[in-house]
Design a protein around this motif. Sequence first.
Motif, mmCIF file in Angstrom:
data_model
loop_
_atom_site.group_PDB
_atom_site.id
_atom_site.type_symbol
_atom_site.label_atom_id
_atom_site.label_comp_id
_atom_site.label_asym_id
_atom_site.label_seq_id
_atom_site.Cartn_x
_atom_site.Cartn_y
_atom_site.Cartn_z
ATOM 1 N N ASP A 362 -20.027 42.984 -50.375
ATOM 2 C CA ASP A 362 -21.044 43.655 -51.181
ATOM 3 C C ASP A 362 -21.359 45.011 -50.555
ATOM 4 O OD1 ASP A 362 -22.987 44.258 -52.984
ATOM 5 O OD2 ASP A 362 -24.489 42.852 -52.214
ATOM 6 N N ARG A 363 -20.509 46.018 -50.865
ATOM 7 C CA ARG A 363 -20.736 47.353 -50.343
ATOM 8 C C ARG A 363 -20.160 48.386 -51.300
ATOM 9 N NH1 ARG A 363 -15.792 48.558 -47.327
ATOM 10 N NH2 ARG A 363 -14.700 46.642 -46.692
ATOM 11 N N ALA A 364 -20.557 49.614 -51.090
ATOM 12 C CA ALA A 364 -20.152 50.699 -51.969
ATOM 13 C C ALA A 364 -18.641 50.858 -51.976
ATOM 14 C CB ALA A 364 -20.806 52.004 -51.514
ATOM 15 N N GLY A 365 -18.095 51.182 -53.156
ATOM 16 C CA GLY A 365 -16.674 51.447 -53.290
ATOM 17 C C GLY A 365 -15.820 50.258 -53.627
ATOM 18 N N VAL A 366 -16.396 49.070 -53.608
ATOM 19 C CA VAL A 366 -15.610 47.859 -53.874
ATOM 20 C C VAL A 366 -15.083 47.856 -55.309
ATOM 21 C CG1 VAL A 366 -15.745 45.356 -54.154
ATOM 22 C CG2 VAL A 366 -16.692 46.437 -52.107
ATOM 23 N N LEU A 367 -15.959 48.157 -56.261
ATOM 24 C CA LEU A 367 -15.545 48.137 -57.664
ATOM 25 C C LEU A 367 -14.422 49.141 -57.926
ATOM 26 C CD1 LEU A 367 -15.802 47.170 -60.533
ATOM 27 C CD2 LEU A 367 -17.729 48.739 -60.857
ATOM 28 N N ALA A 368 -14.554 50.326 -57.325
ATOM 29 C CA ALA A 368 -13.520 51.349 -57.512
ATOM 30 C C ALA A 368 -12.189 50.899 -56.916
ATOM 31 C CB ALA A 368 -13.971 52.662 -56.870
ATOM 32 N N ALA A 369 -12.225 50.250 -55.762
ATOM 33 C CA ALA A 369 -10.994 49.788 -55.120
ATOM 34 C C ALA A 369 -10.312 48.705 -55.947
ATOM 35 C CB ALA A 369 -11.311 49.270 -53.715
ATOM 36 N N VAL A 370 -11.121 47.788 -56.507
ATOM 37 C CA VAL A 370 -10.558 46.731 -57.350
ATOM 38 C C VAL A 370 -9.955 47.331 -58.611
ATOM 39 C CG1 VAL A 370 -11.151 44.746 -58.803
ATOM 40 C CG2 VAL A 370 -12.005 44.869 -56.454
ATOM 41 N N ALA A 371 -10.662 48.280 -59.218
ATOM 42 C CA ALA A 371 -10.143 48.929 -60.431
ATOM 43 C C ALA A 371 -8.835 49.657 -60.133
ATOM 44 C CB ALA A 371 -11.182 49.897 -60.981
ATOM 45 N N THR A 372 -8.747 50.271 -58.975
ATOM 46 C CA THR A 372 -7.520 50.965 -58.589
ATOM 47 C C THR A 372 -6.356 49.992 -58.451
ATOM 48 O OG1 THR A 372 -8.754 52.704 -57.442
ATOM 49 C CG2 THR A 372 -6.457 52.401 -56.805
ATOM 50 N N ALA A 409 1.140 40.184 -60.347
ATOM 51 C CA ALA A 409 1.265 41.111 -59.216
ATOM 52 C C ALA A 409 -0.091 41.694 -58.834
ATOM 53 C CB ALA A 409 2.247 42.228 -59.573
ATOM 54 N N THR A 410 -0.933 41.936 -59.826
ATOM 55 C CA THR A 410 -2.283 42.445 -59.550
ATOM 56 C C THR A 410 -3.078 41.445 -58.730
ATOM 57 O OG1 THR A 410 -2.258 43.682 -61.637
ATOM 58 C CG2 THR A 410 -4.401 43.307 -60.607
ATOM 59 N N VAL A 411 -3.005 40.179 -59.109
ATOM 60 C CA VAL A 411 -3.743 39.140 -58.393
ATOM 61 C C VAL A 411 -3.242 39.031 -56.956
ATOM 62 C CG1 VAL A 411 -4.195 36.659 -58.277
ATOM 63 C CG2 VAL A 411 -4.337 37.847 -60.475
ATOM 64 N N GLU A 412 -1.928 39.084 -56.759
ATOM 65 C CA GLU A 412 -1.390 39.030 -55.398
ATOM 66 C C GLU A 412 -1.844 40.237 -54.583
ATOM 67 O OE1 GLU A 412 0.168 36.439 -53.942
ATOM 68 O OE2 GLU A 412 -0.490 35.552 -55.837
ATOM 69 N N HIS A 413 -1.914 41.401 -55.205
ATOM 70 C CA HIS A 413 -2.409 42.610 -54.531
ATOM 71 C C HIS A 413 -3.860 42.416 -54.099
ATOM 72 C CE1 HIS A 413 -2.832 47.308 -54.703
ATOM 73 N NE2 HIS A 413 -3.431 46.789 -53.655
ATOM 74 N N LEU A 414 -4.673 41.882 -55.004
ATOM 75 C CA LEU A 414 -6.086 41.657 -54.685
ATOM 76 C C LEU A 414 -6.237 40.763 -53.454
ATOM 77 C CD1 LEU A 414 -7.486 41.058 -58.296
ATOM 78 C CD2 LEU A 414 -7.934 43.056 -56.859
#
Length: 434
Positions: A362-372, A409-414
């Motif tokens: 729970d910190r800043a930038g998490v949503l952007a990183a997941v979207a990327t 592939a997205t899930v494995e990246h996450l």
Amino acid sequence: MSHPLKVAVLGCGSVGSQVVRLLSEQAGDLAARIGAPVELAGVAVRRLDAPRDVEVPEGLLTTDALALVTRPDVDLVVEVIGGIEPARSLILAALEGGASVVTANKALLAEDGPTLYEAAAKAERDLYYEAAVAGAIPILRPLRESLAGDRVTRVLGIVNGTTNFILDKMDASGAGFSEALEEAQDLGYAEADPTADVEGFDAAAKAAILASLAFHTRVTAADVHREGIGEVTAADVASAREMDSVVKLLAICELRTDAEGEEAVAVRVHPAMIPRSHPLASVREAYNAVFVESEAAGQLMFYGPGAGGSPTASAVLGDLVTVARNRLAGTRGAGESAYADRPVLPMGHTRTRYHVAIDVDDRAGVLAAVATAFAEHGVSIQTVRQEGRDDDAQLVVVSHEATDAQLAATVEHLRTMEIVRDVTSVMRVEGDNE
């Protein structure tokens, strides 16, 4: 009225016993509908002394199934023993001997249907199997006959009552999978060994049959991507509820476009979230339903009991009447239609949507990183929401449609990302218009 038609029944379990009962109780009506009396020639069983739900007339029980189906006076054979062998050999022997066949054997049809179809065509005899997919629900005949002048583009179905009962109980009560399965077993909806149902084998065989008929292409059970419901959790069901959706085990057969732009068939069985507004969402308990989409007729839904002795026997008797009429008229019904011969798409090429629950820092930038991470694999996000704070922080993402390979592939990246503690749930989403 014509001379009696002789019927041999293979198997006297829950379905076979009801076929025998209905042949006796409805003898007068059946004779009137067919144009000739129908007489039971014999019933093949493994053990003569086994307990049965109906009383078989004296002298008709036999353990020699091969001798029964090859008797020269047998006109029709009803096969309800299931499995691959000896059912396949007995059906082939019956056809070669001149009998027409009605079967409820989904596993055999999905594994080796073409062998049976070719034998029926060579013998110029009927092979009917309405009861193989959805019990009493008339779905195969509409696909084969009523919609023969239309172009079916999609078949979406709940075709296994056991899994539907389990998922319905999980949705209604908040129970976990094991608890709901135990209740299904206590009530007789699930077998002591529920593997064929909960792992999706039963539904995959039915999906293969539906796809073959709908798209005029040979599809076997091996062509069907299969996932069961054993990994579905109470949290998955609760998450679906928050999206005003339910989780169902779906058989999905559809026409898609392959990489060369040619039409192909995609067939899959897996749990998925569907909106409560979708007609299939209202299918409760152990009931089945099949949703058909075609170009001219539009959307059609077929609903009813998908299993059980009497419902399945109803479908068997419906086929028997048709086959008997054809026999008297010296004709036969439609055989296999596989002229389209479309390729079957691998699951990785099939386009679908995902619901992904991700435990994150729970910190800043998490949503952007997941979207990327989604963007890097060419997957667009439809919705995203955050639940909880601090150590309980979770992102719930629903994607737009992409290939299953891109989504996987997205899930494995996450799962490799430092900010991601765990990917707690991955489930496909169906039924929404994007």
